[in-house]
Design a protein around this motif. Structure first.
Motif, PDB file in Angstrom:
ATOM      1  N   ALA A 187      46.222  34.605  46.306  1.00 26.24           N
ATOM      2  CA  ALA A 187      45.258  34.999  47.331  1.00 26.24           C
ATOM      3  C   ALA A 187      43.878  35.193  46.711  1.00 26.24           C
ATOM      4  N   GLN A 188      43.850  35.734  45.492  1.00 32.86           N
ATOM      5  CA  GLN A 188      42.549  35.949  44.857  1.00 32.86           C
ATOM      6  C   GLN A 188      41.895  34.625  44.483  1.00 32.86           C
ATOM      7  N   ILE A 189      42.702  33.712  43.934  1.00 34.82           N
ATOM      8  CA  ILE A 189      42.150  32.394  43.589  1.00 34.82           C
ATOM      9  C   ILE A 189      41.687  31.685  44.862  1.00 34.82           C
ATOM     10  N   TYR A 190      42.511  31.794  45.902  1.00 36.51           N
ATOM     11  CA  TYR A 190      42.202  31.174  47.191  1.00 36.51           C
ATOM     12  C   TYR A 190      40.887  31.723  47.745  1.00 36.51           C
ATOM     13  N   GLU A 191      40.775  33.051  47.780  1.00 42.29           N
ATOM     14  CA  GLU A 191      39.545  33.661  48.299  1.00 42.29           C
ATOM     15  C   GLU A 191      38.330  33.233  47.498  1.00 42.29           C
ATOM     16  N   GLY A 192      38.503  33.217  46.168  1.00 40.17           N
ATOM     17  CA  GLY A 192      37.364  32.932  45.295  1.00 40.17           C
ATOM     18  C   GLY A 192      36.932  31.483  45.327  1.00 40.17           C
ATOM     19  N   SER A 193      37.841  30.585  45.709  1.00 36.77           N
ATOM     20  CA  SER A 193      37.514  29.161  45.605  1.00 36.77           C
ATOM     21  C   SER A 193      37.190  28.510  46.942  1.00 36.77           C
ATOM     22  N   LEU A 194      37.482  29.195  48.041  1.00 36.20           N
ATOM     23  CA  LEU A 194      37.367  28.552  49.353  1.00 36.20           C
ATOM     24  C   LEU A 194      35.985  27.989  49.631  1.00 36.20           C
ATOM     25  N   LEU A 195      34.947  28.720  49.223  1.00 33.32           N
ATOM     26  CA  LEU A 195      33.602  28.271  49.583  1.00 33.32           C
ATOM     27  C   LEU A 195      32.942  27.452  48.485  1.00 33.32           C
ATOM     28  N   ARG A 196      33.700  27.175  47.430  1.00 34.03           N
ATOM     29  CA  ARG A 196      33.136  26.318  46.385  1.00 34.03           C
ATOM     30  C   ARG A 196      33.418  24.880  46.774  1.00 34.03           C
ATOM     31  N   LEU A 197      32.452  24.284  47.418  1.00 35.36           N
ATOM     32  CA  LEU A 197      32.658  22.943  47.938  1.00 35.36           C
ATOM     33  C   LEU A 197      32.144  21.941  46.915  1.00 35.36           C
ATOM     34  N   GLY A 198      32.675  20.724  47.029  1.00 35.67           N
ATOM     35  CA  GLY A 198      32.218  19.671  46.135  1.00 35.67           C
ATOM     36  C   GLY A 198      33.144  19.533  44.951  1.00 35.67           C
ATOM     37  N   LYS A 199      32.624  19.856  43.783  1.00 35.42           N
ATOM     38  CA  LYS A 199      33.351  19.613  42.542  1.00 35.42           C
ATOM     39  C   LYS A 199      34.634  20.448  42.477  1.00 35.42           C
ATOM     40  N   LYS A 200      35.633  19.900  41.776  1.00 36.55           N
ATOM     41  CA  LYS A 200      36.887  20.617  41.552  1.00 36.55           C
ATOM     42  C   LYS A 200      36.624  21.876  40.731  1.00 36.55           C
ATOM     43  N   VAL A 201      37.294  22.967  41.106  1.00 36.20           N
ATOM     44  CA  VAL A 201      37.177  24.204  40.345  1.00 36.20           C
ATOM     45  C   VAL A 201      38.398  24.299  39.436  1.00 36.20           C
ATOM     46  N   GLY A 202      38.185  24.614  38.167  1.00 38.85           N
ATOM     47  CA  GLY A 202      39.324  24.737  37.253  1.00 38.85           C
ATOM     48  C   GLY A 202      40.086  26.019  37.523  1.00 38.85           C
ATOM     49  N   TRP A 203      41.400  26.041  37.153  1.00 41.20           N
ATOM     50  CA  TRP A 203      42.215  27.237  37.375  1.00 41.20           C
ATOM     51  C   TRP A 203      41.619  28.437  36.653  1.00 41.20           C
ATOM     52  N   VAL A 204      41.234  28.216  35.400  1.00 40.14           N
ATOM     53  CA  VAL A 204      40.726  29.321  34.578  1.00 40.14           C
ATOM     54  C   VAL A 204      39.418  29.845  35.168  1.00 40.14           C
ATOM     55  N   GLN A 205      38.557  28.890  35.522  1.00 37.71           N
ATOM     56  CA  GLN A 205      37.268  29.293  36.078  1.00 37.71           C
ATOM     57  C   GLN A 205      37.449  30.012  37.415  1.00 37.71           C
ATOM     58  N   ALA A 206      38.370  29.488  38.220  1.00 44.42           N
ATOM     59  CA  ALA A 206      38.617  30.106  39.530  1.00 44.42           C
ATOM     60  C   ALA A 206      39.055  31.555  39.343  1.00 44.42           C
ATOM     61  N   TRP A 207      39.878  31.781  38.326  1.00 45.21           N
ATOM     62  CA  TRP A 207      40.363  33.134  38.077  1.00 45.21           C
ATOM     63  C   TRP A 207      39.221  34.022  37.608  1.00 45.21           C
TER      64      TRP A 207
END
Lengths: 301, 390
Positions: B364-384
């Motif tokens: 849920a935390q990764i999901y919340e943090g990444s939802l609005l990052r549009l465009g480029k892929k977000v890495g797992w580590v960075q997302a965390w």
């Protein structure tokens, strides 16, 4: 003395992304029935401020309140939002889509359906209710987006560049709807790069640069607040060579037509006297700069 | 209606109308039916006699005495053929015996039991003739030639044939759990990506908390996934119900009963992880790469389960039945093979439930943090690392 303001109050808003200070101590307020235009170059912090109002991004510092109380999730169902990145479910029918968002905002099934139909008719899509959203043209999808923002009768509209990508007809539909909503008492905040639209529609203009408000007021107040004035003189029959004026930033100078930017506090009578010696004056204008010039001055300066 | 219910309802209605759902569900019903019928036929017939016909070119009555048999395993009749080749081609006989040679239609049509039967019979005949010439009476010979019949019994109390039921149920349960987890995990992933790709996510987030959105989505898709699992479990149960020749071994009914709850837990674990993976990208094209870290443990668990179905005491299987990412697939195998104690099942499920809470919280935390990052892929580590930044 503490005055509780009515409408939207954003105070001391700060937001950083990593090392980037996107919004820095920004204040803006919108009263019910008022249309406020949000102006600023790309990256000035307009979208971030709007997202912060909707709670889509978290706030580092500052407050967002409505009629004096902090905006929370309960109040957010009374806000109509159109993000800069437009978005709808592509494989959902138009009417179903608008009803879905109405219900998410808390409307019951019957009200949601009748409101959705009402607004889709209002934006001119009454014939497309059962079409898949992805089959609509870009402009028509924008209309659906507007219906989504309006369907739950919000008391505050936050629209991020609602005029971007609209043809002149859609644009005038949008203007009509915003004016009509404002007359109905809705507070409207929208951002735009089209300054003509802003000066036509807005009761209040807020100019932001680098995350902070650099100027605000009505369009004419902003223009009058400028330290410069545009001076333009025409003569019927001019004597001798081109005319000249001290301390003026000359834009164009012909024998019987002179344009220059001068300081707002110049002695106009003395200029007139000087100009009269050059010939018979047919036109003398001393006006505040256009909103475009004010904007450029504030943002670049 | 609450927002979660509205979101779940939309997921269900959108998905149920798609061809993919209708087709996969229809296939499942067919597959469940096929398992029921096929399982019954195979397991039911495995113990009835094999019927074979031997063709001979002469002395039918002599060979009839020699070869004809009607036992529990084999039922052999002897007929006279005039044209061996034709009789074989026509399928009138399975083999033609001509005193010293066996002629088959093809090597593929060779029947080992029949060949052994004929060789044995000829051998017995030869021995009998020689014994008679040596002065032994038929009774002497009969007592000498009586085959030894060994009774079999199993200390675990099972009957012969029950292991086949266990193997079949273990394999089907593991495969079904894997296939449905993998399929519905992908649907979750695609659904999350679609909301980012179409940019509808920001409109949603202006009215709905990310956790609510995630819960509604998983609830809706979970209900549909569950429906398919119930169909499968019912098919499997139905198949077992109709088997008459073999008593259903203990523990198998228990597995059928616990299969659905295990699937629900497995879905909760994996779908949250798939949702987090989906939130990292904004384009359907990036789906493949981003789901790999989630797909891989599921795939490995599946491979472990199907390759070790006959060896449930393999140490990797034992470990795998306790690890939360593999237990949903491996646990049914051990239960079906009855190589597990009740406390082990309880412990495994408790570990899984505890892990679900952790995974859902992290996802849920990764999901919340990444939802609005549009465009480029977000890495797992960075997302965390950036999960609190938006």
């Amino acid at each position: 003395m503490l005055v509780v303001m009515s409408g939207l109050q954003v105070q001391g808003l700060c937001k950083t992304y990593g090392s980037l200070q996107a919004v820095d101590q920004l204040n803006v307020s919108v009263s019910p029935g008022q249309i406020t235009g949000f102006l600023g170059p790309n990256g000035a912090g307009k979208s971030t401020t709007m997202r912060a109002i909707l709670g889509v991004v978290s706030i580092d510092e500052g407050t967002v309140s409505w009629n004096g109380s902090t905006v929370d999730d309960t109040f957010r169902s009374s806000i109509g939002y159109m993000p800069q990145e437009r978005g709808l479910y592509p494989r959902m029918k138009v009417l179903e889509q608008v009803i879905y968002f109405a219900r998410l905002a808390g409307l019951d099934a019957a009200t949601a359906t009748s409101k959705a139909k009402f607004w889709l008719e209002k934006v001119g899509l009454e014939d497309r209710l059962d079409d898949m959203t992805q089959d609509l043209s870009g402009g028509n999808q924008q209309r659906v987006q507007l219906a989504v923002a309006l369907v739950h009768d919000p008391v505050l509209l936050v629209l991020d560049e609602p005029f971007a990508g609209l043809d002149p007809i859609a644009s005038s539909v949008m203007k009509e709807i915003l004016l009509e909503r404002a007359r109905a008492g809705v507070a409207v905040l929208f951002s735009s790069h089209q300054l003509s639209v802003v000066s036509d529609l807005c009761d209040q203009v807020v100019i932001v640069a680098k995350g902070s408000v650099v100027s605000e007021g009505s369009a004419s107040q902003l223009r009058l607040a400028s330290p410069t004035r545009r001076l333009e003189i025409r003569w019927r029959e001019a004597y001798g060579d081109t005319w000249s004026l001290e301390d003026a930033n000359v834009v164009s100078s012909e024998r019987n037509h002179f344009i220059a930017d001068v300081r707002a506090d110049v002695a106009i009578e003395s200029i007139m006297t000087q100009a009269a010696r050059h010939g018979e004056i047919t036109e003398f204008q001393f006006e505040p700069p256009t909103l475009e010039s004010v904007f450029a001055e504030l943002v670049e300066g | 209606m609450s927002q979660i219910a509205l979101i779940a309802k939309r997921e269900i209605l959108t998905r149920v109308r798609t061809k993919a759902y209708i087709i996969t569900t229809a296939l499942l019903v067919v597959a469940a039916g096929a398992v029921a019928i096929f399982g019954n036929v195979v397991l039911g017939q495995g113990f009835s006699a094999v019927e074979k016909t031997i063709g001979v070119t002469q002395d039918v009555s002599t060979y009839e005495d020699l070869f004809a048999v009607d036992s529990e395993e084999l039922n052999v009749t002897v007929v006279e053929v005039t044209n061996p080749t034709e009789a074989l081609e026509e399928g009138d006989v399975d083999v033609v015996f001509s005193g010293s040679e066996l002629r088959w239609k093809s090597e593929a049509d060779k029947s080992l039991p029949l060949e052994l039967h004929i060789a044995n019979s000829v051998q017995v005949d030869t021995v009998t003739k020689q014994a008679t010439s040596l002065g032994l009476t038929p009774d002497d010979l009969a007592s000498l030639a009586t085959p030894v019949v060994l009774e079999e019994s199993f200390t675990d109390g099972e009957e012969s044939g029950q292991i086949a039921v266990r193997l079949a149920v273990a394999t089907i349960a593991s495969i079904a759990t894997f296939v449905l987890l993998q399929m519905w995990g992908s649907f979750v992933l695609m659904g999350v990506i679609e909301e980012k790709a179409s940019r509808v996510i920001e409109v949603l987030l202006s009215q709905v908390r990310p956790a609510t959105l995630l819960s509604g989505k998983l609830l809706g898709l979970g209900v549909l996934a569950l429906a398919q699992m119930v169909i499968l479990a019912a098919g499997l149960g139905g198949a077992l119900y109709f088997i008459e020749d073999i008593e259903i071994p203990s523990g198998v009914w228990g597995l059928i009963a616990i299969l659905v709850p295990i699937f629900i837990l497995g879905f909760a674990f994996y779908s949250a992880a798939f949702a987090a993976a989906g939130s990292l990208v904004s384009r359907q094209e990036d789906a493949q790469g981003v789901q790999l870290p989630v797909m891989l443990p599921l795939l490995l668990s599946y491979m472990l389960a199907v390759t070790s179905v006959t060896d449930p005491e393999f140490i990797a299987v034992k470990i795998g039945s306790f690890l939360p990412f593999s237990s949903p697939v491996v646990l049914p195998l051990r239960i079906a093979m009855q190589k597990i104690a009740l406390w082990e099942v309880c412990l495994s499920l408790c570990i899984l439930i505890a892990a679900i809470f952790v995974v859902i919280k992290l996802a849920a935390q990764i999901y919340e943090g990444s939802l609005l990052r549009l465009g480029k892929k977000v890495g797992w580590v960075q997302a965390w690392r950036d999960r609190k930044l938006t």
